[in-house]
Design a protein around this motif. Sequence first.
Motif, PDB file in Angstrom:
ATOM      1  N   THR A   1      44.750  34.248  35.758  1.00 46.88           N
ATOM      2  CA  THR A   1      44.510  34.041  37.040  1.00 46.88           C
ATOM      3  C   THR A   1      43.949  35.276  37.559  1.00 46.88           C
ATOM      4  N   ILE A   2      42.473  35.173  37.983  1.00 45.06           N
ATOM      5  CA  ILE A   2      41.746  36.278  38.295  1.00 45.06           C
ATOM      6  C   ILE A   2      42.075  36.248  39.860  1.00 45.06           C
ATOM      7  N   SER A   3      41.892  37.693  40.338  1.00 41.16           N
ATOM      8  CA  SER A   3      42.147  37.940  41.830  1.00 41.16           C
ATOM      9  C   SER A   3      41.394  39.362  42.198  1.00 41.16           C
ATOM     10  N   ARG A   4      41.002  39.124  43.367  1.00 40.09           N
ATOM     11  CA  ARG A   4      40.225  40.604  43.934  1.00 40.09           C
ATOM     12  C   ARG A   4      40.703  41.035  45.280  1.00 40.09           C
ATOM     13  N   ASP A   5      40.591  42.292  45.347  1.00 39.89           N
ATOM     14  CA  ASP A   5      41.107  42.911  46.686  1.00 39.89           C
ATOM     15  C   ASP A   5      39.771  43.819  47.036  1.00 39.89           C
ATOM     16  N   ASN A   6      39.132  43.286  48.042  1.00 33.66           N
ATOM     17  CA  ASN A   6      37.886  43.777  48.619  1.00 33.66           C
ATOM     18  C   ASN A   6      38.263  45.000  49.360  1.00 33.66           C
ATOM     19  N   ALA A   7      39.414  45.414  49.796  1.00 34.59           N
ATOM     20  CA  ALA A   7      39.939  46.669  50.662  1.00 34.59           C
ATOM     21  C   ALA A   7      40.024  47.778  49.577  1.00 34.59           C
ATOM     22  N   GLN A   8      40.753  47.398  48.338  1.00 32.48           N
ATOM     23  CA  GLN A   8      40.842  48.306  47.195  1.00 32.48           C
ATOM     24  C   GLN A   8      39.620  48.306  46.254  1.00 32.48           C
ATOM     25  N   ASN A   9      38.924  47.469  46.639  1.00 32.57           N
ATOM     26  CA  ASN A   9      37.731  47.607  45.443  1.00 32.57           C
ATOM     27  C   ASN A   9      38.289  47.086  43.985  1.00 32.57           C
ATOM     28  N   THR A  10      39.098  46.409  43.810  1.00 32.95           N
ATOM     29  CA  THR A  10      39.735  46.161  42.599  1.00 32.95           C
ATOM     30  C   THR A  10      39.614  44.690  42.173  1.00 32.95           C
ATOM     31  N   VAL A  11      39.675  44.161  40.956  1.00 34.87           N
ATOM     32  CA  VAL A  11      39.771  42.835  40.601  1.00 34.87           C
ATOM     33  C   VAL A  11      40.837  42.938  39.320  1.00 34.87           C
ATOM     34  N   SER A  12      41.661  41.934  39.402  1.00 36.95           N
ATOM     35  CA  SER A  12      42.939  41.822  38.535  1.00 36.95           C
ATOM     36  C   SER A  12      42.593  40.687  37.690  1.00 36.95           C
ATOM     37  N   LEU A  13      43.564  40.600  36.425  1.00 38.80           N
ATOM     38  CA  LEU A  13      43.584  39.553  35.732  1.00 38.80           C
ATOM     39  C   LEU A  13      45.003  39.490  35.387  1.00 38.80           C
ATOM     40  N   GLN A  14      45.804  38.424  35.848  1.00 35.52           N
ATOM     41  CA  GLN A  14      47.118  38.201  35.509  1.00 35.52           C
ATOM     42  C   GLN A  14      47.141  37.167  34.265  1.00 35.52           C
ATOM     43  N   MET A  15      47.616  37.669  33.196  1.00 37.51           N
ATOM     44  CA  MET A  15      47.797  37.019  31.830  1.00 37.51           C
ATOM     45  C   MET A  15      49.046  36.605  31.704  1.00 37.51           C
ATOM     46  N   ASP A  16      49.479  35.251  31.647  1.00 32.98           N
ATOM     47  CA  ASP A  16      50.738  34.681  31.288  1.00 32.98           C
ATOM     48  C   ASP A  16      50.735  33.860  30.174  1.00 32.98           C
ATOM     49  N   SER A  17      51.919  33.694  29.548  1.00 33.13           N
ATOM     50  CA  SER A  17      52.083  32.913  28.317  1.00 33.13           C
ATOM     51  C   SER A  17      51.035  33.108  26.958  1.00 33.13           C
ATOM     52  N   LEU A  18      50.910  34.405  26.900  1.00 38.67           N
ATOM     53  CA  LEU A  18      49.831  34.918  26.038  1.00 38.67           C
ATOM     54  C   LEU A  18      49.796  34.354  24.531  1.00 38.67           C
ATOM     55  N   LYS A  19      48.938  34.503  23.921  1.00 39.60           N
ATOM     56  CA  LYS A  19      48.993  33.894  22.286  1.00 39.60           C
ATOM     57  C   LYS A  19      48.645  34.819  21.766  1.00 39.60           C
ATOM     58  N   PRO A  20      48.761  35.145  20.364  1.00 41.76           N
ATOM     59  CA  PRO A  20      48.224  36.141  19.320  1.00 41.76           C
ATOM     60  C   PRO A  20      46.440  35.897  19.472  1.00 41.76           C
ATOM     61  N   GLU A  21      46.219  34.948  19.833  1.00 41.18           N
ATOM     62  CA  GLU A  21      44.514  34.590  19.657  1.00 41.18           C
ATOM     63  C   GLU A  21      43.962  35.153  21.102  1.00 41.18           C
ATOM     64  N   ASP A  22      44.579  35.528  22.046  1.00 38.43           N
ATOM     65  CA  ASP A  22      44.320  36.405  23.006  1.00 38.43           C
ATOM     66  C   ASP A  22      44.024  37.869  22.963  1.00 38.43           C
TER      67      ASP A  22
END
Length: 122
Positions: free
Chosen positions: A69-90
């Motif tokens: 899931t990608i998200s952004r915070d325009n007040a903090q000037n940041t973008v995040s990527l929440q990565m769940d159920s990770l696999k070795p191919e990630d």
Amino acid sequence: QVQLVESGGGLVQAGGSLRLSCATSGLTFRYYTMAWFRQGPGKEREFVAAFSWSSDDTRYADSVKGRFTISRDNAQNTVSLQMDSLKPEDTAVYYCAAGAHKTPGPYGYNHWGQGTQVTVSS
């Protein structure tokens, strides 16, 4: 000078989660579409996810849809990527990118971070 600095990478077991963050400076963040790309060992860099500045639209690569899931915070000037159920191919170096366009997709980015390593063990 535009700077994008990624953080949050590391080593995690398969099935685990990580959250990547990208701090930006030197650009008018709210007018940039932000994206994440990755480059695995021996592979070309590939698109992972993007978040448009103009419409809150997001787009994901099929390989991560439903897990990341990608998200952004325009007040903090940041973008995040929440990565769940990770696999070795990630396993890859993950890069943050910024582009002055409206369409959240794999093209049109002219500012890049240095990357953060994500390693998923089996």
